[in-house]
Design a protein around this motif. Structure first.
Motif, PDB file in Angstrom:
ATOM      1  N   ALA A  60      -1.561  -1.020  10.055  1.00 59.31           N
ATOM      2  CA  ALA A  60      -0.205  -1.158   9.519  1.00 59.31           C
ATOM      3  C   ALA A  60       0.161  -2.629   9.491  1.00 59.31           C
ATOM      4  N   LEU A  61       0.725  -3.057   8.396  1.00 54.59           N
ATOM      5  CA  LEU A  61       1.087  -4.453   8.191  1.00 54.59           C
ATOM      6  C   LEU A  61       2.554  -4.525   7.803  1.00 54.59           C
ATOM      7  N   GLU A  62       3.316  -5.363   8.517  1.00 52.17           N
ATOM      8  CA  GLU A  62       4.724  -5.584   8.194  1.00 52.17           C
ATOM      9  C   GLU A  62       4.940  -7.074   7.942  1.00 52.17           C
ATOM     10  N   ILE A  63       5.499  -7.377   6.782  1.00 47.41           N
ATOM     11  CA  ILE A  63       5.743  -8.764   6.378  1.00 47.41           C
ATOM     12  C   ILE A  63       7.230  -8.929   6.082  1.00 47.41           C
ATOM     13  N   ARG A  64       7.819  -9.978   6.622  1.00 44.23           N
ATOM     14  CA  ARG A  64       9.201 -10.320   6.309  1.00 44.23           C
ATOM     15  C   ARG A  64       9.246 -11.779   5.841  1.00 44.23           C
ATOM     16  N   ILE A  65      10.082 -12.028   4.848  1.00 42.17           N
ATOM     17  CA  ILE A  65      10.284 -13.392   4.355  1.00 42.17           C
ATOM     18  C   ILE A  65      11.785 -13.655   4.343  1.00 42.17           C
ATOM     19  N   ARG A  66      12.205 -14.653   5.085  1.00 37.93           N
ATOM     20  CA  ARG A  66      13.630 -14.964   5.185  1.00 37.93           C
ATOM     21  C   ARG A  66      14.191 -15.432   3.847  1.00 37.93           C
ATOM     22  N   GLY A  67      15.431 -15.110   3.634  1.00 32.40           N
ATOM     23  CA  GLY A  67      16.126 -15.491   2.413  1.00 32.40           C
ATOM     24  C   GLY A  67      16.761 -14.279   1.773  1.00 32.40           C
ATOM     25  N   GLY A  68      15.919 -13.380   1.263  1.00 34.49           N
ATOM     26  CA  GLY A  68      16.408 -12.129   0.709  1.00 34.49           C
ATOM     27  C   GLY A  68      17.435 -12.313  -0.392  1.00 34.49           C
ATOM     28  N   ALA A  69      18.382 -11.371  -0.433  1.00 33.77           N
ATOM     29  CA  ALA A  69      19.381 -11.381  -1.499  1.00 33.77           C
ATOM     30  C   ALA A  69      20.326 -12.568  -1.411  1.00 33.77           C
ATOM     31  N   SER A  70      20.364 -13.234  -0.256  1.00 31.55           N
ATOM     32  CA  SER A  70      21.239 -14.409  -0.142  1.00 31.55           C
ATOM     33  C   SER A  70      20.764 -15.556  -1.024  1.00 31.55           C
ATOM     34  N   LEU A  71      19.545 -15.448  -1.568  1.00 33.78           N
ATOM     35  CA  LEU A  71      19.029 -16.483  -2.460  1.00 33.78           C
ATOM     36  C   LEU A  71      19.339 -16.222  -3.928  1.00 33.78           C
ATOM     37  N   LEU A  93      -6.795   4.846  -3.365  1.00 37.52           N
ATOM     38  CA  LEU A  93      -7.132   4.119  -2.136  1.00 37.52           C
ATOM     39  C   LEU A  93      -6.469   4.717  -0.899  1.00 37.52           C
ATOM     40  N   ALA A  94      -5.597   5.725  -1.092  1.00 41.90           N
ATOM     41  CA  ALA A  94      -4.831   6.315   0.007  1.00 41.90           C
ATOM     42  C   ALA A  94      -4.062   5.238   0.769  1.00 41.90           C
ATOM     43  N   ALA A  95      -3.564   4.239   0.020  1.00 41.49           N
ATOM     44  CA  ALA A  95      -2.786   3.156   0.609  1.00 41.49           C
ATOM     45  C   ALA A  95      -1.302   3.428   0.403  1.00 41.49           C
ATOM     46  N   SER A  96      -0.489   2.885   1.288  1.00 34.94           N
ATOM     47  CA  SER A  96       0.959   3.019   1.192  1.00 34.94           C
ATOM     48  C   SER A  96       1.585   1.637   1.208  1.00 34.94           C
ATOM     49  N   TYR A  97       2.437   1.365   0.236  1.00 34.49           N
ATOM     50  CA  TYR A  97       3.149   0.098   0.169  1.00 34.49           C
ATOM     51  C   TYR A  97       4.649   0.362   0.112  1.00 34.49           C
ATOM     52  N   GLY A  98       5.415  -0.518   0.707  1.00 37.33           N
ATOM     53  CA  GLY A  98       6.866  -0.434   0.627  1.00 37.33           C
ATOM     54  C   GLY A  98       7.455  -1.812   0.397  1.00 37.33           C
ATOM     55  N   PHE A  99       8.485  -1.882  -0.428  1.00 35.71           N
ATOM     56  CA  PHE A  99       9.126  -3.153  -0.753  1.00 35.71           C
ATOM     57  C   PHE A  99      10.635  -2.953  -0.665  1.00 35.71           C
ATOM     58  N   ASP A 100      11.309  -3.858   0.045  1.00 41.28           N
ATOM     59  CA  ASP A 100      12.743  -3.678   0.252  1.00 41.28           C
ATOM     60  C   ASP A 100      13.432  -5.032   0.280  1.00 41.28           C
ATOM     61  N   SER A 119       5.810  -3.720   3.384  1.00 46.46           N
ATOM     62  CA  SER A 119       5.107  -2.880   4.344  1.00 46.46           C
ATOM     63  C   SER A 119       3.847  -2.346   3.688  1.00 46.46           C
ATOM     64  N   ALA A 120       2.786  -2.230   4.470  1.00 47.77           N
ATOM     65  CA  ALA A 120       1.538  -1.677   3.942  1.00 47.77           C
ATOM     66  C   ALA A 120       0.793  -0.949   5.048  1.00 47.77           C
ATOM     67  N   GLN A 121       0.197   0.166   4.684  1.00 49.17           N
ATOM     68  CA  GLN A 121      -0.697   0.892   5.581  1.00 49.17           C
ATOM     69  C   GLN A 121      -1.946   1.248   4.785  1.00 49.17           C
ATOM     70  N   PHE A 122      -3.107   1.035   5.393  1.00 53.74           N
ATOM     71  CA  PHE A 122      -4.350   1.294   4.664  1.00 53.74           C
ATOM     72  C   PHE A 122      -5.465   1.632   5.647  1.00 53.74           C
ATOM     73  N   LEU A 123      -6.450   2.369   5.140  1.00 48.85           N
ATOM     74  CA  LEU A 123      -7.611   2.754   5.917  1.00 48.85           C
ATOM     75  C   LEU A 123      -8.590   1.588   5.989  1.00 48.85           C
ATOM     76  N   THR A 124      -9.333   1.524   7.079  1.00 46.75           N
ATOM     77  CA  THR A 124     -10.304   0.447   7.247  1.00 46.75           C
ATOM     78  C   THR A 124     -11.330   0.445   6.126  1.00 46.75           C
ATOM     79  N   GLU A 125     -11.783   1.621   5.735  1.00 45.05           N
ATOM     80  CA  GLU A 125     -12.828   1.694   4.708  1.00 45.05           C
ATOM     81  C   GLU A 125     -12.346   1.177   3.358  1.00 45.05           C
ATOM     82  N   ASN A 126     -11.023   1.220   3.133  1.00 46.87           N
ATOM     83  CA  ASN A 126     -10.470   0.757   1.857  1.00 46.87           C
ATOM     84  C   ASN A 126      -9.704  -0.547   1.990  1.00 46.87           C
ATOM     85  N   ARG A 127      -9.834  -1.208   3.134  1.00 47.91           N
ATOM     86  CA  ARG A 127      -8.981  -2.368   3.402  1.00 47.91           C
ATOM     87  C   ARG A 127      -9.087  -3.437   2.328  1.00 47.91           C
ATOM     88  N   GLU A 128     -10.281  -3.809   1.970  1.00 48.20           N
ATOM     89  CA  GLU A 128     -10.460  -4.912   1.029  1.00 48.20           C
ATOM     90  C   GLU A 128      -9.801  -4.608  -0.307  1.00 48.20           C
TER      91      GLU A 128
END
Length: 440
Positions: A46-57, A92-99, A108-117
């Motif tokens: 599971a991978l969680e990425i945040r980038i500051r700024g958001g809608a305030s930009l 790829l049985a991957a899950s992505y989320g964008f907010d 957000s992303a979740q992925f299997l090791t076999e399909n990681r690349e």
């Protein structure tokens, strides 16, 4: 038997939390920092990425651009149109989320090791090479406009919009990140491209990763995934001044039940007294049926199904907020009770019994947050964003338990401001004197 089961579950959750504190601080060859918890028992990350700024930009006149842009991220990327992108992701049985938030964009992303690349390569295309096809822009724009139209008929959304506008004025916090019908309708593809370049940059990145991946693998993956983002973004907005004073705003709306949003300025998350404020808020209104306000407004008087309070710590403003709904005939009484209890808590504070009860609940509930890779990754990235050290997970309950009754009651006197408590009421409240009135 039930008590044993609950105790057993809490003990198991605690062991998960302690297992989760083996945090590795990773720096990729390209200089991207991340926190990692390795868990190789399941071939999944599971991978969680945040980038500051958001809608305030959002640029002047372009309110809603960042929100619309993030909603379009996976509507086609690289050589794949929207349908082909979704088909590939499902294969790829991957899950992505964008907010989008007031202060961040979240990936957000979740992925299997076999399909990681392949899963990372597909996500990389979405982040670096989104297509923003005009057909997708038009379709998603209509979805956003539908949400805006729905909010215009929602008493809760109306109350929130009015409160924010009065509290923060021209600051980005003063308007909805969705934008308005006018601003969203006027957005062009070029506006979306500009919002993408401004919001997704490397200089304000925070990353949490949990799962079947090593530190070296994570470093390489992050460079592949994020290395081609722009190095820097535009300046963040200034801090917001909280402009509302104590009083009541009534917004007439044809509904049998009025809703009220209320609050005043709050406390910064890095304030040394934050734990005391957190405990105080739990006792006042965040603690469900055991909280003071639920006892006084619902249990003793039957004026509402629910009333709650919460600490809101944004990057440019801090609030203590609350919400309640009551019949038009009784909402004025509910507000009077809330004001009285707010003043009583400010003057008299908590009891030792309340303090002990709240501490027991909060320390026992904390390990339950560590329930799954995605939840833990979210905790890791959240900690980084507010400058908490990795050892916070281990020390948090000790710091909470160290708060004394004198600490809490001193903070109650300093934080709670009965005279500055402002209520925005949407409905047809009877017997409620308003300091301001507005049509919806």
């Amino acid at each position: 038997m039930i008590r044993f089961a609950l105790t057993f579950c809490a003990a198991m959750a605690a062991s998960v939390a302690h297992a989760a504190v083996d945090i590795k601080q990773v720096t990729s060859p390209g200089g991207i920092n991340a926190w990692l918890v390795e868990e190789h028992g399941i071939p999944f990350t599971a991978l969680e990425i945040r980038i500051r700024g958001g809608a305030s930009l959002d640029l002047p006149g372009k309110r809603g651009a960042t929100n619309l842009m993030m909603a379009l991220i996976e509507e086609g990327a690289g050589d794949l149109d929207a349908q082909a992108f979704q088909t590939k992701r499902e294969e790829l049985a991957a899950s992505y989320g964008f907010d989008t938030g007031d202060d961040v964009v979240a990936i957000s992303a979740q992925f299997l090791t076999e399909n990681r690349e392949e899963a990372v390569a597909l996500l990389r295309d979405a982040l670096i090479e989104p297509r923003f096809d005009q057909s997708a822009v038009d379709r998603v724009r209509e979805q956003v406009l539908s949400n805006i139209a729905g909010d215009a008929k929602s008493p809760n959304a109306i109350a929130s919009a009015a409160f924010d506008a009065a509290a923060f004025g021209d600051h980005p916090y003063g308007s909805s990140l969705d934008g308005t019908v006018e601003s969203v309708t006027a957005l062009t593809r070029d506006d979306i491209v500009t919002a993408h370049a401004n919001a997704l940059t490397r200089d304000r990145l925070y990353v949490g990763a949990v799962g079947d991946i090593t530190a070296d693998e994570l470093g390489t993956m992050l460079d592949d995934l994020l290395g081609d983002l722009p190095a820097t973004g535009p300046a963040l907005p200034a801090d917001a001044e909280f402009a509302l004073k104590g009083g009541t705003t009534v917004i007439p709306y044809d509904t049998p039940q009025s809703v009220a949003l209320f609050g005043h300025a709050g406390i910064e998350r890095d304030d040394p007294d934050y734990f005391a404020a957190y405990i105080l808020n739990e006792a006042l209104g965040a603690g469900g049926f055991e909280s003071r306000l639920m006892q006084e407004v619902r249990e003793k008087r039957g004026l509402t199904y629910g009333v709650s309070t919460f600490l809101v710590s944004k990057f440019h403003a801090d609030l203590v907020l609350g919400q309640v709904a009551s019949a038009n005939a009784t909402v004025a009484q509910a507000i009077d009770v809330i004001k009285a209890e707010w003043a009583r808590m400010a003057q008299d504070g908590m009891t030792q019994e309340e303090l002990d009860s709240v501490k027991t609940y909060l320390t026992g509930a904390y390990p339950l947050r560590f329930d799954g890779n995605a939840d833990i990754a979210g905790i890791l990235v959240g900690m980084q964003m507010i400058d908490l050290p990795p050892e916070y997970i281990v020390n948090r309950n000790d710091m909470l338990n160290a708060v004394t009754l004198d600490d809490v009651n001193r903070v109650a006197r300093e934080l709670l401001q009965p005279d500055n408590l402002h209520f925005v009421v949407v409905g047809q409240p009877e017997g409620l004197e308003a300091d301001a009135a507005a049509g919806n």
